[in-house]
Structures are given as C-alpha cells and as structure tokens.
Design an enzyme around this catalytic site. Structure first.
Site, PDB file in Angstrom:
ATOM      1  N   HIS A   1      22.527 -35.853  12.134  1.00  0.00           N
ATOM      2  CA  HIS A   1      21.446 -35.223  11.365  1.00  0.00           C
ATOM      3  C   HIS A   1      21.976 -34.051  10.537  1.00  0.00           C
ATOM      4  O   HIS A   1      21.631 -33.898   9.359  1.00  0.00           O
ATOM      5  CB  HIS A   1      20.366 -34.651  12.299  1.00  0.00           C
ATOM      6  CG  HIS A   1      19.510 -35.647  13.008  1.00  0.00           C
ATOM      7  ND1 HIS A   1      19.343 -35.636  14.376  1.00  0.00           N
ATOM      8  CD2 HIS A   1      18.738 -36.669  12.552  1.00  0.00           C
ATOM      9  CE1 HIS A   1      18.495 -36.599  14.732  1.00  0.00           C
ATOM     10  NE2 HIS A   1      18.138 -37.256  13.635  1.00  0.00           N
TER      11      HIS A   1
ATOM     12  N   LYS B   1       2.156 -37.081  22.843  1.00  0.00           N
ATOM     13  CA  LYS B   1       3.369 -37.428  23.607  1.00  0.00           C
ATOM     14  C   LYS B   1       4.233 -36.195  23.766  1.00  0.00           C
ATOM     15  O   LYS B   1       4.477 -35.480  22.788  1.00  0.00           O
ATOM     16  CB  LYS B   1       4.189 -38.463  22.833  1.00  0.00           C
ATOM     17  CG  LYS B   1       3.736 -39.883  23.005  1.00  0.00           C
ATOM     18  CD  LYS B   1       4.912 -40.789  22.663  1.00  0.00           C
ATOM     19  CE  LYS B   1       4.477 -42.005  21.878  1.00  0.00           C
ATOM     20  NZ  LYS B   1       5.571 -42.577  21.112  1.00  0.00           N
TER      21      LYS B   1
ATOM     22  N   ARG C   1      22.734 -45.284   9.222  1.00  0.00           N
ATOM     23  CA  ARG C   1      23.955 -45.525  10.000  1.00  0.00           C
ATOM     24  C   ARG C   1      24.464 -46.946   9.819  1.00  0.00           C
ATOM     25  O   ARG C   1      25.584 -47.245  10.138  1.00  0.00           O
ATOM     26  CB  ARG C   1      23.700 -45.251  11.481  1.00  0.00           C
ATOM     27  CG  ARG C   1      23.661 -43.778  11.825  1.00  0.00           C
ATOM     28  CD  ARG C   1      23.023 -43.534  13.143  1.00  0.00           C
ATOM     29  NE  ARG C   1      21.663 -44.043  13.135  1.00  0.00           N
ATOM     30  CZ  ARG C   1      20.752 -43.776  14.060  1.00  0.00           C
ATOM     31  NH1 ARG C   1      21.071 -43.023  15.078  1.00  0.00           N
ATOM     32  NH2 ARG C   1      19.533 -44.268  13.971  1.00  0.00           N
TER      33      ARG C   1
ATOM     34  N   SER D   1      19.545 -39.570  18.702  1.00  0.00           N
ATOM     35  CA  SER D   1      18.976 -38.648  19.696  1.00  0.00           C
ATOM     36  C   SER D   1      18.754 -39.379  21.013  1.00  0.00           C
ATOM     37  O   SER D   1      19.067 -38.853  22.090  1.00  0.00           O
ATOM     38  CB  SER D   1      17.640 -38.085  19.198  1.00  0.00           C
ATOM     39  OG  SER D   1      17.808 -37.417  17.987  1.00  0.00           O
TER      40      SER D   1
END
Ligand code: PNS
Length: 167
Positions: free
Chosen positions: A22, A46, A98, A135
């Site tokens: 990032h 969440k 990616r 992540s």
C-alpha cells in the site's frame, strides 16, 4: 492554484492494516497527483482487526514526510466510493494491481464507478517484491507466528504481534 485546478486522487481501501505494498502505491500516487486522499472505507457493522483510528494512525506515520504533506487520510463508513470522490473533489481513483486476480476483481468496480459518475480508475502495477502481500495474508501469517518483517511498516509489525499472536 484554485481548488478546481488541483488534481486530486482517492486511494480507497480497508487498510486493515496498511502494508508496504500500500505504501508503495500511495507514494507513487502522490508523485502523479497534487493531492491524495487515502479513503479508509469500513463497514460500521463489522469490527476489523484494527480500529479505524488505529488504521489511520498507521497510514499517516508510514509515509515519508515529503509525501505526507500532500496526503490526507480520512475514514468513510457505509458510503459509495463515487460519493466519497465527489465529496472530496477527486475525479480519479488510484489502485495498485498485484496481478491478474486483482485485475479481475478491480475491473468491474472500476467500470461500475465510471458508469455511476464518470470517475476514472488508474491502475498502478504493484512492486514485484510485494506481489504476495495483502492485509489478510500478513494477518494470517502473523497470527500463527510467521515472520512478516519487511512486508508491513515496523509499527504495524509490532501491533500485529501484540494483537494477533497473544490472542
Ligand atoms: O482494501 P479492499 O478491501 O480491497 O477495498 C475495497 C474497497 C473498500 C475499495 C471497495 O470495496 C469499495 O470501493 N467499497 C466502497 C463501496 C462501493 O462503492 N461499492 C461499489 C463498488 S463498484
């Protein structure tokens, strides 16, 4: 420069937590645009691994000073990305890719966003050394005691150990 002349880009994501992949994309986006708004998009229903305030702090402290001067980090909950872009005055979204799997995931969103308001998406090829870094993967590896040094900022590395390994 008037506000209309400023080229402003949005870099959206969950950033739970920020990785060095990032950081690479944010630094490169800041080299291309006058201002970058890092939009931490989260679902209030969440709970993530890190709170939104923690995520914002990690992002702000992981950027070199010269870059941070032109980067603003803001949290948005339960909003469409296109509305965030309109509110902050950005006509472009910048995302890192990616590989082909990312492209397959990102393309429909980019097309939908352009359909909704005309906002364009610019894809930056991710740095090869971070191609395997996400992540979720760094959290999984850290949780089971794997070494993710060099893949996340040092402060995030310490926080991952504290948050995941001991729980
Ligand atoms: O870090 P992530 O999870 O890959 O980020 C995905 C994110 C938050 C950028 C994406 O889910 C998003 O744009 N959410 C905002 C809601 C929205 O606009 N959805 C419609 C997309 S076409």
């Amino acid at each position: 420069m008037s506000d209309e002349q400023i080229r402003r880009a949005v870099c959206p994501g969950s950033y739970d937590p920020i990785t060095l992949g990032h950081v690479d994309v944010l630094v490169r986006a800041a080299a291309l645009y006058d201002e970058v708004v890092v939009a931490v998009l989260h679902n209030p229903a969440k709970s993530g691994t890190f709170t939104v305030d923690e995520r914002i702090g990690f992002i702000e402290r992981s950027l070199p000073d010269a870059v941070a001067a032109r980067v603003r980090v803001e949290a948005f909950a339960g909003r469409l990305l296109v509305d965030v872009c309109r509110d902050v005055g950005a006509d472009v979204v910048v995302k890192g890719l990616r590989g082909g799997t990312d492209f397959a995931y990102e393309l429909p969103m980019a097309l939908m966003n352009r359909h909704l308001t005309g906002v364009e998406t610019v894809f930056l090829p991710g740095a090869p050394e971070f191609e395997h870094v996400s992540s979720s993967l760094v959290k999984e590896v850290a949780k089971f005691g794997g070494d993710v040094a060099g893949l996340v900022p040092d402060e995030v590395l310490a926080a991952l150990t504290e948050r995941l390994v001991r729980n």
